[in-house]
Design an enzyme around this catalytic site. Structure first.
Site, short mmCIF file in Angstrom:
data_model
loop_
_atom_site.label_atom_id
_atom_site.label_comp_id
_atom_site.label_asym_id
_atom_site.label_seq_id
_atom_site.Cartn_x
_atom_site.Cartn_y
_atom_site.Cartn_z
N SER A 138 -10.96 -60.58 8.15
CA SER A 138 -12.03 -60.06 6.79
C SER A 138 -11.87 -60.94 5.57
CB SER A 138 -11.26 -58.73 6.55
OG SER A 138 -11.89 -57.94 7.52
N LYS A 170 -10.27 -57.56 -4.15
CA LYS A 170 -10.79 -56.74 -3.02
C LYS A 170 -10.29 -55.26 -3.38
CE LYS A 170 -10.97 -56.27 1.92
NZ LYS A 170 -10.46 -56.99 3.04
N SER A 189 -14.12 -57.36 6.53
CA SER A 189 -14.44 -56.31 5.52
C SER A 189 -14.85 -56.95 3.95
CB SER A 189 -13.37 -55.30 5.59
OG SER A 189 -12.07 -55.99 5.44
#
Ligand code: GLN
Length: 507
Positions: A182, A83, A158
């Site tokens: 997330s 990420k 997210s």
């Protein structure tokens, strides 16, 4: 099945074994995944940057060490996506925000260093909501990610990029971060496994902070064992993170291999479900509970009366921390700088840079958080939220006297359409109704695929929550569920994913 297909659909555990046995090389595995990214990422947009050359060099180095007779860890040579909230030396890190465009960190986060040390090969950085604020990846300053199951839908957020990369077979593993859901919510809506370890078990050093008392990095994978193997690599004490726990990492891999839930007491949270929940989510949750009970678990219903206040509590504490953490983006130290034409005072640069660099959601939270912390409102908002946080933590403590793990749906609905919740922040926030309590209490939690909702054919996630430090129980339940459901379905859930346009995946 072509060679490339077998390489990209294999589990990380299988790939690691075959690389160690020199049946396949890390270089060919990495190349197959890079090819899959090329074939599919125009449609999916999981990656913000692909680090082709360094990935191939890392793979070649692992192959050379294995050829020289070194015995490396079980994931050596296996590719992974990270990420874009984690610093990785030499590669642009944006946190999904335009305000960090062009910033290249001079150091790597502890998680990235552990991946490197374990011989994992980092393919690149994945898309996310701006500073990890969102539930759909649509607040990213670099365009949304699409759900590989249905490109008109979001992959959650997210960490939508990490979950989409895994479910589009672009990477067998990914790193996510979870402040309010997330890792788990994107995993749920893409049919992946995602775990948020106990707060403090994975170092936050070098991870761009959103809400420091809630943030935790964790694994995303296609199987329970793969997630556990990755969990094992990244967890453990780090003196560089002041909230890092100095305790032994639970035997997550052993639990994932065992999956023995005989006599395990499973508590179904009574507060989740009913209005606002998709029928398919309720159905698959009930079936998962039945499957666990058939596998020998004892099922009880457990009430956690304060969980209904978790969302409101989170949306005071999180923005308060956000308003403080994001103060550092001042146009002076990192990335974007606007209005620096010689005559402008520092304040002008700051105002213009923050005005241009931050998106709407980041601004909304900075303003909300500043308000909640301001004199005269602090006790009424922030103070009350902290008290409620304690009550939620006590709900967990009381619940874990009656059961060994808590379970619930991971999300109220399956993947929603791109654009559907953008104009309605409350609708977006409600995506995390079930995941937020675990962050507020700091306990471990994970989402495992538990089937497709009959009404739309999209994946449903089953949430398991464990007491702090007992993260192994997540994998025990995940492995049992995977075993029971695989037997029922006759294959892995992700093998039922529809073909992506341009993809080389053959089912
Ligand atoms: N969707 C939640 C939010 O918008 C959680 C985000 C996260 O876990 N990073 O805050």
């Amino acid at each position: 099945m072509s060679d490339i297909t077998s390489l990209i659909t294999a589990t990380a555990a299988e790939l690691g074994q075959r690389i160690a046995a020199r049946e396949i090389s890390s270089v060919e595995v990495v190349r197959a995944h890079l090819d899959q990214i090329t074939a599919t990422d125009e449609a999916v947009h999981a990656f913000l940057v692909v680090d082709t050359e360094r990935a191939l060099a890392q793979a070649a180095a692992v192959d050379a060490r294995i050829a020289a007779g070194e015995r490396l860890g079980p994931l050596a040579g296996v590719p992974i996506a990270v990420k874009d909230l984690l610093c990785y030396e030499g590669l642009p890190t944006t946190a999904g925000s335009r305000i960090l465009e062009g910033w290249v960190p001079p150091y790597s986060s502890t998680v990235v260093r552990r991946l490197n040390d374990a011989g994992l090969v980092i393919l690149g950085k994945t898309n996310l909501d701006e500073f990890a604020m969102g539930s759909s990846t649509e607040t990213s300053g670099y365009g949304p990610t699409h759900n590989p199951w249905d490109l008109t839908r979001t992959p959650g957020g997210s960490g939508g990029g990490s979950a989409a990369a895994v479910s589009a077979y672009q990477a067998p593993l990914a790193i996510g971060t979870d402040t309010g859901g997330s890792i788990r919510q994107p995993a749920a809506v893409t049919g992946s496994v995602g775990a948020k370890p106990t707060y403090g078990m994975v170092s936050r050093y070098g991870i761009i902070a959103m809400a420091s008392s809630l943030d935790q990095a964790g694994p995303v994978a296609r199987t329970t064992l793969d997630a556990a193997l990755l969990h094992q690599v990244i967890a453990g004490h780090d003196p560089l993170d002041s909230t890092s726990i100095n305790a032994a990492v639970a035997d997550v891999v052993g639990a994932a291999r065992s999956g023995d839930v005989k006599g395990l007491r499973i508590g179904l949270v009574t507060e989740f479900g009913g209005e606002g929940y998709a029928p398919g989510v309720e159905l698959r949750t009930r079936e998962a509970v039945t499957a666990l009970s058939a596998a020998g678990a004892e099922v009880v219903e457990v009430s956690c009366p304060h969980f209904v206040h978790a969302l409101a509590t989170y949306y005071l504490i999180m923005p308060a921390e956000v308003s403080s953490n994001l103060a550092r983006y001042d146009g002076m130290r990192y990335g974007l700088r606007v209005g620096d034409d010689g005559d402008n005072a520092v304040e002008t640069v700051m105002r213009l840079t923050r005005g241009k660099g931050f998106g709407t959601e980041a601004k909304r939270r900075i303003i909300l958080g500043t308000y909640a912390l301001s004199a005269g409102y602090y006790d009424a908002f922030y103070g009350s939220a902290q008290k409620m946080r304690t009550l939620i933590a006590r709900d967990f403590t009381a619940a874990f006297e009656q059961c060994d793990v808590l379970v619930s749906p991971a999300t109220p609905t399956t993947a929603f359409r791109l654009g559907e919740r953008v104009a309605d922040p409350m609708a977006m926030y409600k995506s995390d109704l079930c995941t937020i309590p675990a962050n507020l209490a700091g306990v471990g939690a994970a989402s495992f695929p538990c089937g497709l909702a009959p009404e739309d054919g999209l994946p449903v996630g089953f949430q398991v929550m464990s007491p702090a430090l007992a993260d192994d129980r997540l994998y025990l339940v995940g492995a049992a569920l995977e075993r029971e459901l695989t037997a029922k379905w006759g294959g892995r859930l992700l093998d039922q994913a529809p073909l992506l346009p341009g993809t080389k995946v053959v089912r």
